[in-house]
Scaffold this active site. Structure first.
Site, PDB file in Angstrom:
ATOM      1  N   CYS A 181     -11.343  23.800 -28.861  1.00  0.00           N
ATOM      2  CA  CYS A 181     -12.254  23.430 -29.952  1.00  0.00           C
ATOM      3  C   CYS A 181     -12.970  24.638 -30.552  1.00  0.00           C
ATOM      4  CB  CYS A 181     -13.256  22.376 -29.482  1.00  0.00           C
ATOM      5  SG  CYS A 181     -14.387  22.917 -28.189  1.00  0.00           S
ATOM      6  N   HIS A 199     -11.503  19.292 -35.848  1.00  0.00           N
ATOM      7  CA  HIS A 199     -11.709  19.814 -34.492  1.00  0.00           C
ATOM      8  C   HIS A 199     -10.399  19.778 -33.719  1.00  0.00           C
ATOM      9  CE1 HIS A 199     -12.456  15.657 -32.389  1.00  0.00           C
ATOM     10  NE2 HIS A 199     -11.642  15.529 -33.403  1.00  0.00           N
ATOM     11  N   HIS A 232     -18.339  20.568 -26.805  1.00  0.00           N
ATOM     12  CA  HIS A 232     -17.378  20.342 -27.878  1.00  0.00           C
ATOM     13  C   HIS A 232     -18.000  20.751 -29.209  1.00  0.00           C
ATOM     14  CE1 HIS A 232     -13.619  18.796 -29.329  1.00  0.00           C
ATOM     15  NE2 HIS A 232     -14.235  18.044 -30.226  1.00  0.00           N
TER      16      HIS A 232
END
Length: 254
Positions: free
Chosen positions: A129, A193, A181
Site C-alpha cells: 500500500c 490503494h 494501511h
C-alpha cells in the site's frame, strides 16, 4: 514489642520476596492468534476467535517471536482465511466521474492497476500500500516516506468532509497497533490503494462499510506539479484543515 514488630516486618518482607520469585518462575502462557483477510484486502487479527471468519493461524509460545509476513500469508491461505476479492474494472470505467486532479492521479497509477500485492514491493510487478502511494507520487513529482505510518506524518491533517483528490487516507484495523494501511483519495468517495496479496492494486469506495470504520486520518501534502490545481474556491483558508499529528505506532503495511 519493638523487637516483635521488626521480626514480623522481616517475615512479611521475606514472604513478599518469595511471592515475587514464584510469579517470575511461572512461565507465560502460549498465545493463539486468530485472523482473516477480508474481501477488501484488510488483515484482521485477534487473540480470540471473535466470529466464524477468524481462523486460528498460529500459536506464539513464550520467548518466540511472531511469524514474519510470509509465514502469516501462508497460514491465511492454508486455513482458507482469505475472503474472495472484488474484481478490478477497466481504467476507462474508473475515470468516470473524476475531476482533472483525480484523473491525473489515476493516469499516473495506470501501470500499477491490477498489480499483485507484494510486501515491500514498489513496482508494477508487485507493490504494497505505501509502496504504491510513494510510487504514484514520485511519478507526479513529489517524494513521500516509504512506510504508511511515516507518510501519516507528512503535510497537514485534513478533516474527512473536506477531502480533495490527492489527499492521503490512513486506516487501522486495530487502533492499538496503529496505522497499517494507506490509499490516495480520487474524489467521488473513491480511493486508489494496494489492498492485499489476493486483490492487489484497485480503486475502492471508502465512504461506507469497513473502510468507513477503519478510517483514522487524512493528510494533504504539497500538490505535485503534475496534478492540475484545485478548482477555484475549493482550497485556501476556508478549508477545514486540522493540525493533529498523532499517528500511532508504526506497523508493517498491508
Amino acid at each position: 514489642m519493638a523487637c516483635f514488630r521488626k521480626v514480623r516486618a522481616a517475615l512479611a518482607g521475606a514472604a513478599f520476596v518469595a511471592v515475587l520469585a514464584w510469579v517470575a518462575a511461572v512461565p507465560a502462557a502460549a498465545q493463539s492468534v486468530y485472523g482473516y483477510e477480508d474481501g477488501l484486502g484488510m488483515l484482521h487479527t485477534s487473540s480470540r476467535k471473535l466470529d466464524a471468519r477468524y481462523k486460528e493461524l498460529y500459536t506464539v509460545r513464550p520467548g518466540e517471536k511472531r511469524p514474519d509476513h510470509q509465514v502469516l500469508v501462508a497460514a491465511l491461505r492454508e486455513k482458507q482465511a482469505i475472503e474472495e476479492t472484488i474484481p478490478v474494472v477497466s481504467i476507462k470505467d474508473l475515470l468516470v466521474g473524476l475531476d482533472g486532479r483525480g484523473s491525473a492521479i489515476l493516469r499516473a497509477a495506470e501501470p500499477f492497476l491490477g498489480a499483485p500485492y507484494r510486501f515491500g514491493g514498489d513496482t508494477p510487478a508487485g507493490v504494497d500500500c505505501s509502496g504504491l502511494t510513494r510510487a504514484v507520487y514520485l511519478r507526479l513529482g513529489t517524494s513521500l516516506p516509504r512506510h504508511s505510518a511515516d507518510q501519516a506524518g507528512t503535510g497537514v491533517a485534513v478533516s474527512r468532509d473536506m477531502l480533495l483528490p490527492g489527499d492521503l487516507l490512513f486506516f487501522s484495523t486495530n487502533l492499538e497497533t496503529g496505522i497499517n494501511h494507506v490509499g490516495i483519495f480520487l474524489g467521488g468517495g473513491r480511493m486508489l490503494h494496494s489492498s492485499s496479496r489476493a486483490a492487489g492494486v484497485r480503486v475502492e469506495r471508502m465512504d461506507g462499510g469497513d473502510y468507513a470504520r477503519w478510517f483514522v486520518a487524512a493528510r494533504r501534502v504539497a500538490s505535485p506539479s503534475a496534478i492540475p490545481p484545485n478548482p477555484a474556491g475549493s482550497d485556501g483558508p476556508n478549508r477545514a484543515i486540522s493540525q493533529a499529528t498523532q499517528t500511532g505506532p508504526r506497523r508493517a503495511d498491508l
